[in-house]
Design a protein around this motif. Structure first.
Motif, PDB file in Angstrom:
ATOM      1  N   VAL A   1      -2.958  -9.884  -5.377  1.00  0.00           N
ATOM      2  CA  VAL A   1      -2.893  -9.423  -6.717  1.00  0.00           C
ATOM      3  C   VAL A   1      -2.972  -7.894  -6.943  1.00  0.00           C
ATOM      4  N   SER A   2      -4.105  -7.305  -6.355  1.00  0.00           N
ATOM      5  CA  SER A   2      -4.456  -6.102  -6.909  1.00  0.00           C
ATOM      6  C   SER A   2      -3.761  -4.975  -5.922  1.00  0.00           C
ATOM      7  N   GLY A   3      -3.418  -5.218  -4.802  1.00  0.00           N
ATOM      8  CA  GLY A   3      -2.894  -4.610  -3.774  1.00  0.00           C
ATOM      9  C   GLY A   3      -4.073  -3.738  -2.837  1.00  0.00           C
ATOM     10  N   HIS A   4      -5.317  -3.879  -3.105  1.00  0.00           N
ATOM     11  CA  HIS A   4      -6.554  -3.707  -2.249  1.00  0.00           C
ATOM     12  C   HIS A   4      -6.333  -3.971  -0.916  1.00  0.00           C
ATOM     13  N   PRO A   5      -6.146  -3.091   0.060  1.00  0.00           N
ATOM     14  CA  PRO A   5      -5.675  -3.558   1.385  1.00  0.00           C
ATOM     15  C   PRO A   5      -6.778  -4.134   2.663  1.00  0.00           C
ATOM     16  N   VAL A   6      -8.110  -3.394   2.284  1.00  0.00           N
ATOM     17  CA  VAL A   6      -9.128  -3.750   3.082  1.00  0.00           C
ATOM     18  C   VAL A   6     -10.216  -4.309   2.584  1.00  0.00           C
ATOM     19  N   VAL A   7     -11.015  -5.302   3.488  1.00  0.00           N
ATOM     20  CA  VAL A   7     -12.249  -5.992   3.147  1.00  0.00           C
ATOM     21  C   VAL A   7     -12.835  -5.775   4.369  1.00  0.00           C
ATOM     22  N   ALA A   8     -14.540  -5.720   3.790  1.00  0.00           N
ATOM     23  CA  ALA A   8     -15.466  -5.855   4.987  1.00  0.00           C
ATOM     24  C   ALA A   8     -16.045  -7.080   5.069  1.00  0.00           C
ATOM     25  N   SER A   9     -16.292  -7.656   6.403  1.00  0.00           N
ATOM     26  CA  SER A   9     -17.450  -8.959   6.276  1.00  0.00           C
ATOM     27  C   SER A   9     -18.623  -8.549   5.562  1.00  0.00           C
ATOM     28  N   ALA A  10     -18.995  -9.470   4.630  1.00  0.00           N
ATOM     29  CA  ALA A  10     -20.223  -9.406   3.788  1.00  0.00           C
ATOM     30  C   ALA A  10     -21.281 -10.378   4.447  1.00  0.00           C
ATOM     31  N   GLU A  11     -20.943 -10.774   5.755  1.00  0.00           N
ATOM     32  CA  GLU A  11     -21.980 -11.802   6.551  1.00  0.00           C
ATOM     33  C   GLU A  11     -22.869 -10.959   7.196  1.00  0.00           C
ATOM     34  N   PRO A  12     -24.387 -11.324   7.397  1.00  0.00           N
ATOM     35  CA  PRO A  12     -25.263 -10.717   7.910  1.00  0.00           C
ATOM     36  C   PRO A  12     -24.799 -10.543   9.329  1.00  0.00           C
ATOM     37  N   GLY A  13     -24.805  -9.344   9.939  1.00  0.00           N
ATOM     38  CA  GLY A  13     -25.058  -9.189  11.271  1.00  0.00           C
ATOM     39  C   GLY A  13     -23.616  -8.974  11.544  1.00  0.00           C
ATOM     40  N   GLU A  14     -22.452  -8.993  10.768  1.00  0.00           N
ATOM     41  CA  GLU A  14     -21.057  -8.604  11.202  1.00  0.00           C
ATOM     42  C   GLU A  14     -20.860  -7.379  10.545  1.00  0.00           C
ATOM     43  N   ARG A  15     -20.228  -6.389  11.352  1.00  0.00           N
ATOM     44  CA  ARG A  15     -19.790  -5.048  11.076  1.00  0.00           C
ATOM     45  C   ARG A  15     -18.463  -4.974  11.563  1.00  0.00           C
ATOM     46  N   TRP A  16     -17.463  -5.422  10.656  1.00  0.00           N
ATOM     47  CA  TRP A  16     -16.019  -5.234  10.836  1.00  0.00           C
ATOM     48  C   TRP A  16     -15.233  -5.247   9.363  1.00  0.00           C
ATOM     49  N   LEU A  17     -14.093  -4.643   9.614  1.00  0.00           N
ATOM     50  CA  LEU A  17     -13.158  -4.511   8.499  1.00  0.00           C
ATOM     51  C   LEU A  17     -11.864  -5.265   8.760  1.00  0.00           C
ATOM     52  N   TYR A  18     -11.109  -5.537   7.680  1.00  0.00           N
ATOM     53  CA  TYR A  18     -10.052  -6.178   8.142  1.00  0.00           C
ATOM     54  C   TYR A  18      -8.707  -5.658   7.190  1.00  0.00           C
ATOM     55  N   CYS A  19      -7.709  -5.393   7.542  1.00  0.00           N
ATOM     56  CA  CYS A  19      -6.688  -4.659   6.615  1.00  0.00           C
ATOM     57  C   CYS A  19      -5.362  -5.804   6.525  1.00  0.00           C
ATOM     58  N   TYR A  20      -5.362  -6.423   5.166  1.00  0.00           N
ATOM     59  CA  TYR A  20      -4.528  -7.430   5.047  1.00  0.00           C
ATOM     60  C   TYR A  20      -2.987  -7.123   5.247  1.00  0.00           C
ATOM     61  N   PRO A  21      -2.384  -5.852   4.715  1.00  0.00           N
ATOM     62  CA  PRO A  21      -0.902  -5.652   5.112  1.00  0.00           C
ATOM     63  C   PRO A  21      -0.766  -5.162   6.608  1.00  0.00           C
ATOM     64  N   ASP A  22      -1.701  -4.896   7.276  1.00  0.00           N
ATOM     65  CA  ASP A  22      -1.450  -4.475   8.672  1.00  0.00           C
ATOM     66  C   ASP A  22      -1.995  -5.479   9.589  1.00  0.00           C
ATOM     67  N   ASP A  23      -2.556  -6.554   8.954  1.00  0.00           N
ATOM     68  CA  ASP A  23      -3.225  -7.479   9.975  1.00  0.00           C
ATOM     69  C   ASP A  23      -3.965  -7.016  11.059  1.00  0.00           C
ATOM     70  N   ALA A  24      -4.913  -5.947  10.782  1.00  0.00           N
ATOM     71  CA  ALA A  24      -5.473  -5.149  11.744  1.00  0.00           C
ATOM     72  C   ALA A  24      -7.177  -5.191  11.516  1.00  0.00           C
ATOM     73  N   PHE A  25      -7.847  -5.165  12.557  1.00  0.00           N
ATOM     74  CA  PHE A  25      -9.368  -5.193  12.589  1.00  0.00           C
ATOM     75  C   PHE A  25      -9.989  -3.909  13.135  1.00  0.00           C
ATOM     76  N   ALA A  26     -11.076  -3.761  12.642  1.00  0.00           N
ATOM     77  CA  ALA A  26     -11.659  -2.470  13.262  1.00  0.00           C
ATOM     78  C   ALA A  26     -13.337  -2.710  12.955  1.00  0.00           C
ATOM     79  N   GLU A  27     -14.018  -2.590  14.205  1.00  0.00           N
ATOM     80  CA  GLU A  27     -15.639  -2.569  14.065  1.00  0.00           C
ATOM     81  C   GLU A  27     -16.140  -1.274  13.481  1.00  0.00           C
TER      82      GLU A  27
END
Length: 90
Positions: free
Chosen positions: A63-89
């Motif tokens: 809805v917003s077009g905001h592409p990237v989220v970060a895990s908010a889980e303790p001990g996890e350090r990764w990002l995910y991009c919805y449009p590109d289906d891509a991960f990065a630590e």
């Protein structure tokens, strides 16, 4: 901070936004439960993952077009991009 040659959205993240409270902003409003949490890297909203009944993080990205989220889980350090289906630590 993140580097991913396939995804300009992930490469643009210089400082990772973290959850302010460890809860899904939208699930709290409707009295629902969540499984895992993700924090939007554009606006800082913390929302539930796709394993959660309401999938608020994905809905927010669509809805917003905001592409990237970060895990908010303790001990996890990764990002995910919805449009590109891509991960990065980070």
């Amino acid at each position: 901070m993140a580097s991913n040659r396939r995804c300009a959205h992930l490469g643009a993240i210089k400082t990772v936004k973290h959850d302010k409270r460890h809860e899904c902003d939208e699930c709290v409003k409707i009295g629902s439960d969540w499984v895992h949490l993700r924090t939007c890297q554009e606006c800082g909203a913390t929302l539930c993952c796709d394993n959660s009944p309401n999938r608020h993080a994905t809905r927010h990205a669509q809805v917003s077009g905001h592409p990237v989220v970060a895990s908010a889980e303790p001990g996890e350090r990764w990002l995910y991009c919805y449009p590109d289906d891509a991960f990065a630590e980070y």
